[in-house]
Design an enzyme around this catalytic site. Structure first.
Site, PDB file in Angstrom:
ATOM      1  N   ASP A 138      32.369  48.135  27.655  1.00 21.42           N
ATOM      2  CA  ASP A 138      32.463  47.768  29.031  1.00 21.42           C
ATOM      3  C   ASP A 138      31.256  48.683  29.606  1.00 21.42           C
ATOM      4  OD1 ASP A 138      32.987  46.526  31.199  1.00 21.42           O
ATOM      5  OD2 ASP A 138      34.645  47.964  32.015  1.00 21.42           O
ATOM      6  N   CYS A 205      50.236  25.761  35.953  1.00 21.57           N
ATOM      7  CA  CYS A 205      50.525  27.051  36.154  1.00 21.57           C
ATOM      8  C   CYS A 205      49.368  27.653  36.958  1.00 21.57           C
ATOM      9  CB  CYS A 205      50.877  28.338  34.945  1.00 21.57           C
ATOM     10  SG  CYS A 205      50.986  29.922  35.499  1.00 21.57           S
ATOM     11  N   CYS A 208      48.436  33.244  39.157  1.00 21.04           N
ATOM     12  CA  CYS A 208      47.475  34.371  39.223  1.00 21.04           C
ATOM     13  C   CYS A 208      46.561  34.199  40.377  1.00 21.04           C
ATOM     14  CB  CYS A 208      46.517  34.475  38.043  1.00 21.04           C
ATOM     15  SG  CYS A 208      45.772  32.915  37.391  1.00 21.04           S
ATOM     16  N   CYS A 212      47.012  36.407  44.245  1.00 23.66           N
ATOM     17  CA  CYS A 212      45.890  37.213  44.624  1.00 23.66           C
ATOM     18  C   CYS A 212      45.911  37.419  46.045  1.00 23.66           C
ATOM     19  CB  CYS A 212      44.589  36.581  44.258  1.00 23.66           C
ATOM     20  SG  CYS A 212      43.051  37.486  44.541  1.00 23.66           S
ATOM     21  N   CYS A 228      37.649  41.131  45.148  1.00 23.19           N
ATOM     22  CA  CYS A 228      38.771  41.582  44.345  1.00 23.19           C
ATOM     23  C   CYS A 228      38.975  42.925  44.435  1.00 23.19           C
ATOM     24  CB  CYS A 228      38.226  41.501  42.633  1.00 23.19           C
ATOM     25  SG  CYS A 228      39.426  42.106  41.427  1.00 23.19           S
ATOM     26  N   CYS A 255      44.150  46.818  40.215  1.00 16.86           N
ATOM     27  CA  CYS A 255      44.846  46.028  40.387  1.00 16.86           C
ATOM     28  C   CYS A 255      45.367  45.428  39.326  1.00 16.86           C
ATOM     29  CB  CYS A 255      44.471  44.959  41.370  1.00 16.86           C
ATOM     30  SG  CYS A 255      45.358  43.648  42.082  1.00 16.86           S
ATOM     31  N   CYS A 258      47.505  39.782  38.970  1.00 20.35           N
ATOM     32  CA  CYS A 258      47.219  38.665  38.390  1.00 20.35           C
ATOM     33  C   CYS A 258      47.834  38.747  36.832  1.00 20.35           C
ATOM     34  CB  CYS A 258      45.823  38.148  38.359  1.00 20.35           C
ATOM     35  SG  CYS A 258      44.697  39.034  37.589  1.00 20.35           S
ATOM     36  N   CYS A 262      51.402  36.729  35.194  1.00 18.34           N
ATOM     37  CA  CYS A 262      50.912  35.772  34.180  1.00 18.34           C
ATOM     38  C   CYS A 262      52.151  35.484  32.970  1.00 18.34           C
ATOM     39  CB  CYS A 262      49.940  36.389  33.301  1.00 18.34           C
ATOM     40  SG  CYS A 262      49.363  35.234  32.051  1.00 18.34           S
TER      41      CYS A 262
END
Length: 374
Positions: A138, A205, A208, A212, A228, A255, A258, A262
């Site tokens: 990342d 669905c 998510c 939010c 976000c 956070c 979401c 799920c």
């Protein structure tokens, strides 16, 4: 009915052994080939032009490398991608505390996963000295989730996260780029056609998107990162827009909303990684402790080795002011007033003091307004 099952892409035995020895059972190989045509690059540049990246200017600076691995390693031919599960059950949060995203409860995953990939990379370099290798966790502009999907690690859900049949979305990614041309994880992988081997988002669905609170997920597979909560509490270093503060609720760092709603996370598994299970920040942080920290040395001693270091002491104090207002922490009014009027000792930097004062004053106003309504 949720159609979901574990799927582990087949990889050559000599590579699987290296990754399994490091406790990395979820792995795959993707060809280092940019998507056909310019659609993905064009979509990403449009996303940047609309300002959805917020203040993350580095995304704009390195946009050319999003779908082009050769920008990170010239001659790159293959990408070995691994996932590491971090899920833990969330205990009930005590009063006067703010929530921390699960990936940040223990040791920084950049260190945990990064060290394992580095060891694998060094073994590969010894075995194949004529080829180049680079490992990342990342830390590049690379579209990790896109290439992980090509490798058969999972599929991208409507919340934009990668979802695996084994771990749901509760895992982090890392990769090793190489100039070697490796056998890809599946005969169909070169075309990115793994279908729904890991399952698929239920047709109707939108859980998510609906959950939010700041509207960051504005459409299926579309995110405005500047709204976000994870961005606001971690990456964003300035003032949090007033209209988004209430939407942060009790989130101090990151956070999980979401992911928590799920349905494809129903088969989640508690991680066995000791680095993640040994709490550093933990699942919650005391607001009083954060607002009382007077030096970066105190912050370092408390959070060294934790992902929370990314936000910094001033960022976490700012977040604590917002969470104090959102959770009705009236007991913090004396400290918030000190921060608002500038009598508190915590920084000599005028810009830092101005930002904290602004958020503290807002929190005081919100808490007093709440008191007057009752």
């Amino acid at each position: 009915m949720i159609s979901q099952q574990p799927y582990f892409p087949p990889v050559p035995d000599h590579l699987a052994e290296l990754f399994h020895a490091e406790g990395l059972g979820l792995m795959g190989i993707a060809p280092a080939v940019p998507p056909a045509g310019s659609e993905h690059d064009d979509d990403y540049r449009t996303w940047l032009e609309r300002g959805f990246h917020g203040s993350m200017a580095y995304l704009q600076r390195h946009a050319h490398g999003k779908y082009h691995p050769e920008a990170m390693l010239p001659g790159c031919r293959s990408i070995l991608i691994a996932g590491l599960n971090y899920y833990q059950h969330a205990p009930e949060r005590p009063a006067g505390a703010g929530r921390i995203a699960r990936y940040a409860w223990g040791r920084d995953y950049h260190k945990t996963l990064g060290k394992r990939l580095l060891r694998i990379r060094r073994r590969l370099e010894e075995r194949f000295p004529d080829h180049g290798f680079r490992n990342f966790t990342d830390a590049t502009p690379l579209a990790e989730r896109y290439f992980a999907e090509q490798a058969g690690i999972g599929f991208q859900g409507r919340n934009t996260l990668l979802i695996s049949g084994q771990y749901g979305s509760w895992f982090v990614l890392g990769e090793i780029l190489t100039t070697m041309e490796l056998s890809v994880s599946s005969p169909s992988a070169a075309a990115g056609q793994f279908g729904n081997r890991h399952g698929a988002c239920p047709r109707s669905c939108t859980k998510c998107i609906d959950v939010c609170p700041t509207g960051a997920l504005y459409a299926p597979h579309r995110i405005d990162a500047s709204r976000c909560i994870s961005y606001l509490t971690i990456e964003h270093s300035g003032s949090i827009p007033v209209e988004l503060r209430r939407g942060m609720r009790d989130w101090l760092f990151g956070c999980d909303l979401c992911q928590e709603v799920c349905p494809l996370n129903v088969r989640r598994q508690v991680t066995g990684e000791s680095d993640f299970l040994q709490a550093r920040a933990g699942d919650h942080l005391d607001l009083t402790e954060l607002l009382a920290m007077e030096s970066d040395k105190d912050f370092l001693q408390r959070f060294a080795g934790s992902p929370v270091m990314r936000a910094g002491r001033i960022g976490m104090m700012r977040n604590a002011c917002v969470v104090a207002a959102n959770t009705g922490a009236h007991e913090l009014l004396p400290r918030l007033r000190q921060l608002a009027d500038g009598t508190a000792r915590y920084s000599a930097d005028p810009a830092e003091r101005a930002m904290i004062a602004e958020h503290a004053a807002w929190a005081v106003s919100e808490l007093m307004s709440e008191t007057s309504r009752h």
